[in-house]
Write a protein that holds these residues in place. Structure first.
Motif, PDB file in Angstrom:
ATOM      1  N   LYS A 227     -21.246  97.076 -50.056  1.00 53.24           N
ATOM      2  CA  LYS A 227     -22.673  96.414 -50.429  1.00 53.24           C
ATOM      3  C   LYS A 227     -23.072  98.053 -50.790  1.00 53.24           C
ATOM      4  O   LYS A 227     -23.704  97.907 -51.217  1.00 53.24           O
ATOM      5  CB  LYS A 227     -23.681  96.848 -48.724  1.00 53.24           C
ATOM      6  CG  LYS A 227     -23.149  95.423 -47.859  1.00 53.24           C
ATOM      7  CD  LYS A 227     -24.435  94.286 -48.445  1.00 53.24           C
ATOM      8  CE  LYS A 227     -23.757  92.870 -48.604  1.00 53.24           C
ATOM      9  NZ  LYS A 227     -24.958  91.584 -48.335  1.00 53.24           N
TER      10      LYS A 227
ATOM     11  N   LYS B 171     -21.598  99.328 -53.041  1.00 55.87           N
ATOM     12  CA  LYS B 171     -20.530  99.438 -54.263  1.00 55.87           C
ATOM     13  C   LYS B 171     -22.083  98.628 -54.893  1.00 55.87           C
ATOM     14  O   LYS B 171     -22.201  98.842 -56.074  1.00 55.87           O
ATOM     15  CB  LYS B 171     -19.270  98.626 -54.307  1.00 55.87           C
ATOM     16  CG  LYS B 171     -18.854  98.199 -55.730  1.00 55.87           C
ATOM     17  CD  LYS B 171     -17.725  97.530 -55.942  1.00 55.87           C
ATOM     18  CE  LYS B 171     -17.172  97.980 -57.670  1.00 55.87           C
ATOM     19  NZ  LYS B 171     -15.828  96.558 -57.346  1.00 55.87           N
ATOM     20  N   SER B 172     -22.330  97.219 -54.446  1.00 58.06           N
ATOM     21  CA  SER B 172     -22.955  96.729 -55.405  1.00 58.06           C
ATOM     22  C   SER B 172     -24.614  97.358 -55.458  1.00 58.06           C
ATOM     23  O   SER B 172     -25.098  97.013 -56.463  1.00 58.06           O
ATOM     24  CB  SER B 172     -24.098  94.963 -54.410  1.00 58.06           C
ATOM     25  OG  SER B 172     -24.596  94.305 -54.876  1.00 58.06           O
ATOM     26  N   SER B 173     -25.219  98.169 -54.485  1.00 61.96           N
ATOM     27  CA  SER B 173     -25.816  98.919 -55.044  1.00 61.96           C
ATOM     28  C   SER B 173     -25.907  99.659 -55.807  1.00 61.96           C
ATOM     29  O   SER B 173     -27.021 100.952 -56.715  1.00 61.96           O
ATOM     30  CB  SER B 173     -26.729  98.746 -52.972  1.00 61.96           C
ATOM     31  OG  SER B 173     -26.170 101.053 -52.520  1.00 61.96           O
TER      32      SER B 173
ATOM     33  N   GLU C 204     -24.548  99.685 -57.970  1.00 60.23           N
ATOM     34  CA  GLU C 204     -24.020  99.006 -59.904  1.00 60.23           C
ATOM     35  C   GLU C 204     -25.809  98.896 -60.041  1.00 60.23           C
ATOM     36  O   GLU C 204     -25.764  98.622 -60.723  1.00 60.23           O
ATOM     37  CB  GLU C 204     -23.722  97.657 -59.367  1.00 60.23           C
ATOM     38  CG  GLU C 204     -22.123  97.870 -59.474  1.00 60.23           C
ATOM     39  CD  GLU C 204     -21.298  96.633 -59.451  1.00 60.23           C
ATOM     40  OE1 GLU C 204     -21.583  95.485 -58.575  1.00 60.23           O
ATOM     41  OE2 GLU C 204     -20.062  96.699 -58.982  1.00 60.23           O
TER      42      GLU C 204
END
Length: 76
Positions: free
Chosen positions: A67, A69-71, A73
């Motif tokens: 989560k 890492k996704s935010s 990016e």
């Protein structure tokens, strides 16, 4: 206080919440969760959904890392 009167009962302590990684899409209560969500549930709920939830600390850290890492990016 007479002998046959009981002292007031203490309210039950709130049950401890346990963080768990969602392994497969699942509905708990009226809430729908997707794989790799991290949720907090009580022990009874964790046991009832043992095939869909993983409370192992490394599994929770992994999902939290996804989560994050996704935010990160999205911000770039």
């Amino acid at each position: 206080m007479s002998e046959n009167q009981n002292p007031p009962a203490n309210p039950p302590a709130a049950e401890k919440k346990i963080k768990a990684r969602v392994l497969t899409a699942v509905t708990i209560g009226e809430q729908r969760y997707q794989p790799n969500d991290v949720i907090a549930v009580d022990a009874k709920t964790l046991k009832a959904h043992a095939d869909q939830l993983d409370a192992d600390a490394s599994a929770v850290r992994y999902a939290e890392g996804l989560k994050k890492k996704s935010s990160d990016e999205i911000e770039d």
